[in-house]
Write an enzyme that holds these catalytic residues in place. Structure first.
Site, PDB file in Angstrom:
ATOM      1  N   GLU A 273      62.630   0.888   7.175  1.00  0.00           N
ATOM      2  CA  GLU A 273      63.858   1.223   6.485  1.00  0.00           C
ATOM      3  C   GLU A 273      65.200   1.166   7.325  1.00  0.00           C
ATOM      4  OE1 GLU A 273      63.565   1.719   3.346  1.00  0.00           O
ATOM      5  OE2 GLU A 273      61.573   2.756   2.922  1.00  0.00           O
TER       6      GLU A 273
ATOM      7  N   SER B  77      56.364   3.902  11.225  1.00  0.00           N
ATOM      8  CA  SER B  77      56.147   2.479  10.377  1.00  0.00           C
ATOM      9  C   SER B  77      57.452   2.461   9.201  1.00  0.00           C
ATOM     10  CB  SER B  77      55.032   2.406   9.741  1.00  0.00           C
ATOM     11  OG  SER B  77      54.642   3.404   8.558  1.00  0.00           O
ATOM     12  N   ASP B  78      57.396   3.468   8.465  1.00  0.00           N
ATOM     13  CA  ASP B  78      58.459   3.426   7.267  1.00  0.00           C
ATOM     14  C   ASP B  78      59.975   3.492   7.982  1.00  0.00           C
ATOM     15  OD1 ASP B  78      58.068   5.793   7.715  1.00  0.00           O
ATOM     16  OD2 ASP B  78      57.796   6.194   5.570  1.00  0.00           O
ATOM     17  N   CYS B  79      59.887   4.247   9.152  1.00  0.00           N
ATOM     18  CA  CYS B  79      61.395   4.443   9.645  1.00  0.00           C
ATOM     19  C   CYS B  79      61.903   3.245  10.201  1.00  0.00           C
ATOM     20  CB  CYS B  79      61.420   5.631  10.873  1.00  0.00           C
ATOM     21  SG  CYS B  79      60.696   7.266  10.128  1.00  0.00           S
TER      22      CYS B  79
END
Ligand code: LAN
Length: 764
Positions: A486, A481-483
């Site tokens: 970002e 999710s955060d990759c």
């Protein structure tokens, strides 16, 4: 030679150890796939000169110039960049020694051994050096001669038995002084019979133990209908992808075919146990485990299940046809994982296990086994201390995305001197987006576009991935999710940047089309949990009570997905940025997502104002993210009691010298633990960024922190490695060596943008 190189802890090396000629090692990066090569001939050396990055990773002087002493925080930020930019690799990404876990190399070494394959001699020499260099000797972690779960941990049975075994398989004699010490440590902790589940698994494959000692890993679980609450597809992806090949090998009770005649295996049978091998009654030790390893003791429920499996299921009910069906289906799922990633696989635990299964199913000469052997080399990384195994096949997307954001945050992205570097980074990120679906996806009845979190057996239970990014590279193919967040943020920030001299002129090309941006947004929107939070790879698929079935003992909170302030924030901020540029696309969905996500962040705050971080150490990491989330909803120091409480938490922890230093024990215990070596550059930078995001109005505490960051900087712009930065599963630490550049660069620049320069009276 002891010292702090680019790795994370003190290395212990003896002059007598075999060592390769480090000037012959080269890192190659093909489109984000990195491998190390040892050049043999002078001709090769001439054609392939050493780069600054090679020298840096190998702990040699990178030969970069001394820079003028910075007079302002921004100049310090730029000095940092002058150094860090030189570490960028030709495709545009960054690499690093992504070490910490001490249980990865042994799994690989055992697998290669039992599948009759050897690494090259230089690789083997350097792996031996690395393992020895991480041994707890002298001042390191009590110096008892063992190895821990991770480089900074106290010696454990898992760490010691597995690394000892790896060294023996690589040809180290049992009589080596350090091996004697290691044995003393191991036997003092109860010997290998007290190893956790995963240790017993590997040693049974090798034929040093008998399979009876391994608590059951029945592949039949994969035949449960999807609605069953304990069905493995509901588990956290890392657990089910380890359970998968493990269950296949367990079901086959496969053992290294030459175990009976192999001198090393026979030797290990005498060296690893507190009683003679012949006398061990294996079944009795299924649940034996040393206190050092038992971070998450098995629950009574799991013990009951294990007894049932051993006494009833396996002897009376486990029919041949059922076993066959289970093995067939698990083998298919293993193949899907291999196909989806071209044998790169999710991580360095399941990769060797899948390789082992390919050998069991298809023999050591099969294409599948050969391809695994090639891909596994992308996990190996050369460092000053020797060759180690990275926690993933690199940090490409993650560190590159953060680097771009650091420059933007510092206000440096429009400067011509960074243009080329940023352009390459931007193009790299574009090239790493997943543009295809997983195997079986489009033919699956649950196929949907835009994607939902639905999943099905035909897709190997994978969620949709087209439009996402992973942590490392495109080949690995797992959305995080955060990759995703970002990466898309970094791309949008650069793509929309205008030339300050001519505000209608974009500075960077539009590398990611609106359509592909929408794919990414669709993926992010599909990842929210019902309570508003966001987890790591998937939405939550099972209840927290599944921790009752956590069999791994050494880790906590691993059975299902949880919500994380880090991941939730990344999604919120990515959606905010996208929405500000494209107000019409799925506006309602984005708004709902954000409101619910930020509400979750609020409820996740602790009474003392802090947030617990799960992927970085620890409260300093999570606090930085959470404050950024709150800012997207207009909540800052001025108008929010909650934000003030968070800032106060940080202020209370500020050290005399102006910095912050947090120990990894915070992650294990859930309570703030100061770092024994005092302030840390990375923790300090995180807090500075967090406070600036919160619009903390007072300059003085921030200025003291900024002076600490500047004071720690070397003349060539670099910052030296300090304590380990990252964590997973509460108990295992992992290093993020590029953070010591990325976050100070960002913090210093942000500070100057907010408060201007500093009075520098000579020294900082
Ligand atoms: C990682 C590394 C990156 C990390 C972040 C992106 C920082 C985080 O925000 C989400 C989770 C993620 C992707 C993550 C998950 C677990 C990983 C893959 C690791 C910590 C690196 C190594 C670890 C993996 C589980 C190691 C193998 C060990 C097992 C227990 C299977």
């Amino acid at each position: 030679a002891n010292g702090k190189p680019n790795g994370t802890t003190t290395y212990h090396l003896e002059a007598s150890d075999a060592k390769t000629d480090h000037t012959r090692w080269r890192l190659r990066d093909d489109d984000g796939r990195h491998t190390w090569h040892y050049l043999q001939t002078d001709e090769e050396l001439k054609q392939w000169p050493m780069t600054v990055a090679d020298r840096y990773f190998l702990g040699m002087d990178p030969g970069l110039p001394q820079l003028p002493t910075p007079r302002t925080p921004l100049q310090a930020s730029e000095n940092g960049l002058a150094f860090y930019t030189r570490l960028q690799l030709p495709p545009g990404n960054w690499a690093c020694e992504y070490g910490g876990p001490m249980f990865l190399l042994p799994g690989l070494i055992v697998t290669l051994y039992v599948t009759d394959h050897r690494l090259s001699r230089p690789e083997e020499i350097e792996i031996v050096r690395y393992i020895f260099s991480m041994q707890n000797l002298g001042a390191k972690n009590g110096g008892d001669g063992g190895w821990g779960l991770h480089v900074e941990g106290d010696s454990s049975v898992f760490g010691t038995a597995m690394n000892y075994t790896a060294l023996r398989l690589l040809g180290v004699e049992a009589e080596d002084e350090r091996m004697r010490k290691a044995r003393g440590c191991l036997l003092g902790l109860g010997g290998a019979l007290a190893a956790p589940h995963w240790g017993k698994f590997w040693l049974s494959v090798l034929g040093v133990m008998e399979w009876e000692i391994v608590n059951p890993v029945p592949p039949e679980l994969w035949l449960l209908p999807d609605w069953v609450p304990i069905a493995p597809w509901r588990w956290w992806i890392h657990m089910r992808m380890v359970f998968l090949p493990m269950s296949y090998a367990w079901s086959k009770k496969w053992v290294y075919p030459h175990a009976e005649t192999d001198a090393v295996v026979r030797g290990l049978r005498q060296e690893l146990f507190t009683l003679p091998y012949e006398e061990v009654r294996w079944g009795r030790y299924r649940n034996a485990i040393s206190g050092r390893d038992n971070y998450h003791p098995k629950s009574w429920v799991l013990n009951l299940v294990n007894w049932f499996l051993v006494l009833v299921w396996i002897p009376f009910l486990r029919m041949g046809w059922l076993v066959q069906r289970a093995e067939k289906w698990t083998w298919r799922l293993i193949q899907m994982e291999d196909e989806n990633s071209d044998y790169a696989d999710l991580a360095p635990v399941n990769n060797p296990m899948n390789m082992l299964c390919c050998c069991i199913a298809e023999g050591p000469e099969a294409y599948s086994v050969k391809r695994h052997r090639e891909r596994i080399r992308e996990f190996l990384f050369m460092s000053k201390g020797g060759m180690m195994m990275n926690g993933t096949n690199g940090v490409q997307v993650w560190d590159t995305a953060f680097t771009i954001q650091a420059l933007v945050g510092a206000g440096l992205a429009t400067k011509p001197e960074y243009h080329e570097m940023l352009l390459k980074a931007l193009q790299f990120l574009e090239s790493q987006q997943f543009v295809d679906h997983c195997v079986g996806y489009t033919t699956s009845p649950t196929y949907s576009d835009p994607p939902t979190s639905k999943t099905s057996p035909e897709t190997g239970y994978r969620s949709p991935r087209r439009g996402g990014w992973g942590f490392s590279n495109r080949d690995q193919g797992y959305v995080v999710s955060d990759c995703v967040s970002e990466a898309i943020k970094a791309i949008l920030m650069l793509q929309t940047l205008k030339d300050p001299a001519n505000p209608s002129r974009p500075l960077f090309p539009e590398v990611l089309s609106l359509e592909r941006q929408k794919w990414a947004i669709d993926i992010i929107l599909s990842l929210q949990n019902t309570n508003g939070g966001v987890a790591s790879y998937e939405t939550r698929r099972g209840g927290e009570w599944l921790e009752y079935l956590n069999a791994a003992e050494v880790f906590g909170r691993i059975m299902v997905e949880y919500d994380y302030p880090e991941c939730t924030t990344a999604c919120v901020t990515a959606l905010s940025l996208f929405h500000s540029l494209n107000p019409n696309y799925r506006a309602k969905d984005i708004e709902n997502f954000q409101k619910r996500a930020v509400q979750w962040i609020r409820t996740n705050q602790r009474a003392d104002g802090s947030w617990y971080g799960s992927w970085g150490i620890c409260f300093t990491y999570a606090g930085m993210f959470a404050l950024e989330s709150l800012k997207t909803q207009g909540e800052t120091y001025e108008n929010s009691e909650r934000v003030r409480r968070a800032c106060q938490f940080f202020l209370d922890k500020q050290a005399e010298d102006g910095g912050w230093g947090e120990s990894y024990r915070s992650c294990e215990t859930g309570v703030w633990c100061p770092h024994p070596e005092g302030s840390q550059v990375v923790n300090t930078a995180w807090v500075v960024i967090g406070l600036l995001e919160a619009h903390f109005p007072y300059k003085e505490p921030l200025e003291r922190a900024v002076r600490l960051l500047m004071g720690r900087q070397q003349g060539n712009g670099e910052w030296l490695q300090e304590g380990i930065e990252g964590v997973f599963n509460k108990s295992c630490m992992i290093s993020y060596p590029n953070y010591k550049f990325i976050f100070p660069v960002k913090a210093l620049g942000m500070f100057e943008r907010r408060f201007g320069g500093l009075e520098m009276n000579g020294s900082v």
